[in-house]
Design an enzyme around this catalytic site. Structure first.
Site, PDB file in Angstrom:
ATOM      1  N   ARG A  72     -13.003 -18.001 -34.887  1.00 13.13           N
ATOM      2  CA  ARG A  72     -12.713 -19.084 -35.839  1.00 13.13           C
ATOM      3  C   ARG A  72     -13.315 -18.787 -37.210  1.00 13.13           C
ATOM      4  O   ARG A  72     -12.737 -19.126 -38.247  1.00 13.13           O
ATOM      5  CB  ARG A  72     -13.243 -20.412 -35.290  1.00 13.13           C
ATOM      6  CG  ARG A  72     -12.496 -20.821 -34.018  1.00 13.13           C
ATOM      7  CD  ARG A  72     -12.977 -22.150 -33.500  1.00 13.13           C
ATOM      8  NE  ARG A  72     -12.705 -23.216 -34.455  1.00 13.13           N
ATOM      9  CZ  ARG A  72     -13.307 -24.398 -34.429  1.00 13.13           C
ATOM     10  NH1 ARG A  72     -14.212 -24.656 -33.513  1.00 13.13           N
ATOM     11  NH2 ARG A  72     -13.007 -25.320 -35.316  1.00 13.13           N
ATOM     12  N   ASN A 103     -14.289 -31.655 -40.233  1.00 13.00           N
ATOM     13  CA  ASN A 103     -13.880 -30.249 -40.123  1.00 13.00           C
ATOM     14  C   ASN A 103     -15.044 -29.318 -40.425  1.00 13.00           C
ATOM     15  O   ASN A 103     -15.895 -29.604 -41.268  1.00 13.00           O
ATOM     16  CB  ASN A 103     -12.720 -29.960 -41.079  1.00 13.00           C
ATOM     17  CG  ASN A 103     -11.498 -30.782 -40.706  1.00 13.00           C
ATOM     18  OD1 ASN A 103     -11.424 -31.310 -39.598  1.00 13.00           O
ATOM     19  ND2 ASN A 103     -10.546 -30.895 -41.614  1.00 13.00           N
ATOM     20  N   VAL A 104     -15.017 -28.170 -39.742  1.00 10.62           N
ATOM     21  CA  VAL A 104     -16.089 -27.194 -39.937  1.00 10.62           C
ATOM     22  C   VAL A 104     -15.631 -26.072 -40.872  1.00 10.62           C
ATOM     23  O   VAL A 104     -16.376 -25.132 -41.130  1.00 10.62           O
ATOM     24  CB  VAL A 104     -16.584 -26.648 -38.575  1.00 10.62           C
ATOM     25  CG1 VAL A 104     -17.245 -27.762 -37.772  1.00 10.62           C
ATOM     26  CG2 VAL A 104     -15.467 -26.010 -37.767  1.00 10.62           C
ATOM     27  N   ASP A 105     -14.396 -26.192 -41.376  1.00 10.58           N
ATOM     28  CA  ASP A 105     -13.918 -25.204 -42.357  1.00 10.58           C
ATOM     29  C   ASP A 105     -14.458 -25.573 -43.745  1.00 10.58           C
ATOM     30  O   ASP A 105     -15.141 -26.587 -43.914  1.00 10.58           O
ATOM     31  CB  ASP A 105     -12.377 -25.108 -42.329  1.00 10.58           C
ATOM     32  CG  ASP A 105     -11.685 -26.406 -42.754  1.00 10.58           C
ATOM     33  OD1 ASP A 105     -12.060 -26.971 -43.798  1.00 10.58           O
ATOM     34  OD2 ASP A 105     -10.755 -26.850 -42.050  1.00 10.58           O
ATOM     35  N   HIS A 120     -19.657 -32.552 -38.573  1.00 19.89           N
ATOM     36  CA  HIS A 120     -19.676 -31.760 -37.341  1.00 19.89           C
ATOM     37  C   HIS A 120     -20.094 -30.307 -37.557  1.00 19.89           C
ATOM     38  O   HIS A 120     -19.786 -29.447 -36.736  1.00 19.89           O
ATOM     39  CB  HIS A 120     -18.290 -31.816 -36.658  1.00 19.89           C
ATOM     40  CG  HIS A 120     -17.999 -33.167 -36.056  1.00 19.89           C
ATOM     41  ND1 HIS A 120     -16.740 -33.556 -35.654  1.00 19.89           N
ATOM     42  CD2 HIS A 120     -18.828 -34.210 -35.794  1.00 19.89           C
ATOM     43  CE1 HIS A 120     -16.811 -34.790 -35.164  1.00 19.89           C
ATOM     44  NE2 HIS A 120     -18.055 -35.213 -35.250  1.00 19.89           N
ATOM     45  N   GLY A 190      -5.532 -37.280 -40.865  1.00 25.04           N
ATOM     46  CA  GLY A 190      -5.466 -36.233 -39.845  1.00 25.04           C
ATOM     47  C   GLY A 190      -6.583 -36.220 -38.825  1.00 25.04           C
ATOM     48  O   GLY A 190      -7.079 -35.149 -38.493  1.00 25.04           O
ATOM     49  N   SER A 192      -7.596 -37.970 -34.876  1.00 26.18           N
ATOM     50  CA  SER A 192      -7.133 -38.818 -33.769  1.00 26.18           C
ATOM     51  C   SER A 192      -8.050 -40.019 -33.562  1.00 26.18           C
ATOM     52  O   SER A 192      -7.728 -40.918 -32.805  1.00 26.18           O
ATOM     53  CB  SER A 192      -7.064 -37.984 -32.486  1.00 26.18           C
ATOM     54  OG  SER A 192      -8.337 -37.420 -32.219  1.00 26.18           O
TER      55      SER A 192
HETATM   56  P1  OAD Z   1      -7.685 -34.043 -33.273  1.00 27.67           P
HETATM   57  O1  OAD Z   1      -7.011 -32.799 -32.838  1.00 27.67           O
HETATM   58  O2  OAD Z   1      -8.275 -34.898 -32.222  1.00 27.67           O
HETATM   59  O3  OAD Z   1      -6.644 -34.944 -34.081  1.00 27.67           O
HETATM   60  C1  OAD Z   1      -5.834 -34.387 -35.095  1.00 27.67           C
HETATM   61  C2  OAD Z   1      -5.011 -35.480 -35.728  1.00 27.67           C
HETATM   62  O4  OAD Z   1      -4.277 -34.872 -36.766  1.00 27.67           O
HETATM   63  C3  OAD Z   1      -3.998 -36.153 -34.783  1.00 27.67           C
HETATM   64  O5  OAD Z   1      -4.039 -37.557 -34.954  1.00 27.67           O
HETATM   65  C4  OAD Z   1      -2.653 -35.581 -35.252  1.00 27.67           C
HETATM   66  O6  OAD Z   1      -1.584 -36.507 -35.083  1.00 27.67           O
HETATM   67  C5  OAD Z   1      -2.933 -35.324 -36.721  1.00 27.67           C
HETATM   68  N1  OAD Z   1      -2.117 -34.284 -37.347  1.00 27.67           N
HETATM   69  C6  OAD Z   1      -1.521 -33.204 -36.779  1.00 27.67           C
HETATM   70  N2  OAD Z   1      -0.888 -32.461 -37.715  1.00 27.67           N
HETATM   71  C7  OAD Z   1      -1.114 -33.069 -38.899  1.00 27.67           C
HETATM   72  C8  OAD Z   1      -0.747 -32.789 -40.250  1.00 27.67           C
HETATM   73  N3  OAD Z   1      -0.023 -31.716 -40.581  1.00 27.67           N
HETATM   74  N4  OAD Z   1      -1.151 -33.655 -41.206  1.00 27.67           N
HETATM   75  C9  OAD Z   1      -1.898 -34.758 -40.889  1.00 27.67           C
HETATM   76  N5  OAD Z   1      -2.268 -35.064 -39.645  1.00 27.67           N
HETATM   77  C10 OAD Z   1      -1.890 -34.224 -38.663  1.00 27.67           C
HETATM   78  O7  OAD Z   1      -8.748 -33.637 -34.390  1.00 27.67           O
HETATM   79  P2  OAD Z   1      -9.995 -34.484 -34.937  1.00 27.67           P
HETATM   80  O8  OAD Z   1      -9.731 -35.945 -34.883  1.00 27.67           O
HETATM   81  O9  OAD Z   1     -10.392 -33.881 -36.215  1.00 27.67           O
HETATM   82  O10 OAD Z   1     -15.418 -31.624 -33.082  1.00 27.67           O
HETATM   83  O11 OAD Z   1     -11.085 -34.125 -33.840  1.00 27.67           O
HETATM   84  C11 OAD Z   1     -12.382 -34.663 -33.942  1.00 27.67           C
HETATM   85  C12 OAD Z   1     -13.384 -33.672 -33.419  1.00 27.67           C
HETATM   86  O12 OAD Z   1     -13.013 -33.258 -32.099  1.00 27.67           O
HETATM   87  C13 OAD Z   1     -13.432 -32.364 -34.200  1.00 27.67           C
HETATM   88  O13 OAD Z   1     -14.252 -32.439 -35.344  1.00 27.67           O
HETATM   89  C14 OAD Z   1     -13.995 -31.398 -33.198  1.00 27.67           C
HETATM   90  C15 OAD Z   1     -13.267 -31.836 -31.942  1.00 27.67           C
HETATM   91  O14 OAD Z   1     -13.963 -31.642 -30.759  1.00 27.67           O
HETATM   92  C16 OAD Z   1     -16.226 -30.572 -32.973  1.00 27.67           C
HETATM   93  O15 OAD Z   1     -15.846 -29.429 -32.929  1.00 27.67           O
HETATM   94  C17 OAD Z   1     -17.666 -30.934 -32.928  1.00 27.67           C
END
Ligand code: OAD
Length: 250
Positions: A72, A103-105, A120, A190, A192
């Site tokens: 990554r 995001n970690v980016d 995170h 973006g 969930s």
């Molecule tokens: P998720 O993968 O849980 O959710 C991603 C969200 O982005 C979903 O609601 C999608 O519908 C939406 N999505 C997908 N494509 C998109 C786009 N092109 N534009 C806008 N939205 C889009 O990711 P996070 O909620 O960020 O933690 O996850 C939270 C945490 O879970 C992360 O920070 C990570 C993970 O475990 C760690 O690594 C500590």
């Protein structure tokens, strides 16, 4: 609200900048080519989060965890910020913008956003595996150099990526809650909203401020109270966001 005072032809002009707080998740970086976690083809569909993103997983198989994060970290060198990141950076000309990201980016920073708070962790930093929060051990580390077994942090422990793993203390939560409480406009992009405590930030915004959520999909746990859903991918959704914020100004 922040006040900016300018003097123009001996007249004092006061410009109020509204506080725009933007809370982002993996979806904002999806169009840059970084996979999300829980969508179809998401990271946690392919990999076991508990093995690769927990202290227990690291203790059991550190090489597998380092391989996962080294890939990554390397990938981060190959991707670029997208339109959504750039528009948020551009909004600093008009608003007092703070980005709170899960995001970690580093795509917000690379797009030019000046106030970015990571909850995170950050892929471009490393730390101690004895104490992730030991400030003497946290340092930037080149993304093209893999973290190897045997590489040591300043305290002599195995070096690890500066990532918040499941069960670990989430960085900057108090600050994030405070900033969301003080926001004049709150935007979620973006995420969930299933990972706590970060997901709980949506409950801290003042009930009467404008609140927008950009996501192309229906929210798994329903739209949080008081939010307008801009149902679009981030890059398209931010243009609609700007249109709606311009309407507020009229
Ligand atoms: P998720 O993968 O849980 O959710 C991603 C969200 O982005 C979903 O609601 C999608 O519908 C939406 N999505 C997908 N494509 C998109 C786009 N092109 N534009 C806008 N939205 C889009 O990711 P996070 O909620 O960020 O933690 O996850 C939270 C945490 O879970 C992360 O920070 C990570 C993970 O475990 C760690 O690594 C500590």
């Amino acid at each position: 609200m922040e006040l900016f005072v300018y003097f123009c032809r001996n007249k004092k002009l006061v410009i109020m900048q509204q506080k725009l707080v933007v809370f982002t998740g993996a979806g904002i970086s999806a169009e840059s080519g970084i996979p999300t976690f829980r969508d179809k083809n998401g990271m946690w569909g392919k990999y076991d989060a508990m093995k690769l993103a927990s202290v227990e997983g690291f203790e059991e198989d550190p090489q597998a965890v380092l391989d996962f994060y080294n890939a990554r970290r390397k990938n981060l060198l190959e991707v670029e910020p997208n339109h959504a990141h750039f528009v948020l950076a551009e909004l600093e000309k008009q608003y007092d913008v703070t980005i709170i990201t899960q995001n970690v980016d580093n795509l917000h920073e690379r797009a030019g956003s000046s106030k970015v708070i990571h909850l995170h962790g950050e892929l471009f930093k490393v730390t101690s595996s004895r104490n992730r929060l030991d400030s003497d051990c946290i340092k930037e580390y080149p993304l093209d150099v893999p973290i190897c077994l045997g590489d040591k942090a300043a305290d002599g422990s195995q070096l690890r990526p500066y990532i918040v793993w499941f069960g670990e203390y989430v960085d900057n939560m108090d600050l994030a809650e405070h900033l969301v409480k003080m926001a004049d406009i709150f935007v979620v992009i973006g995420t969930s909203l299933v990972v706590y405590p970060a997901a709980g930030l949506v409950n801290y915004a003042h009930r009467e401020i404008p609140k927008y959520l950009i996501d192309p999909n229906d929210m798994k746990r329903g739209l949080p109270f008081g939010f307008e859903h801009i149902k679009a991918k981030a890059a398209e959704g931010v243009d609609e966001l700007v249109r709606r914020m311009e309407e507020l100004e009229k």
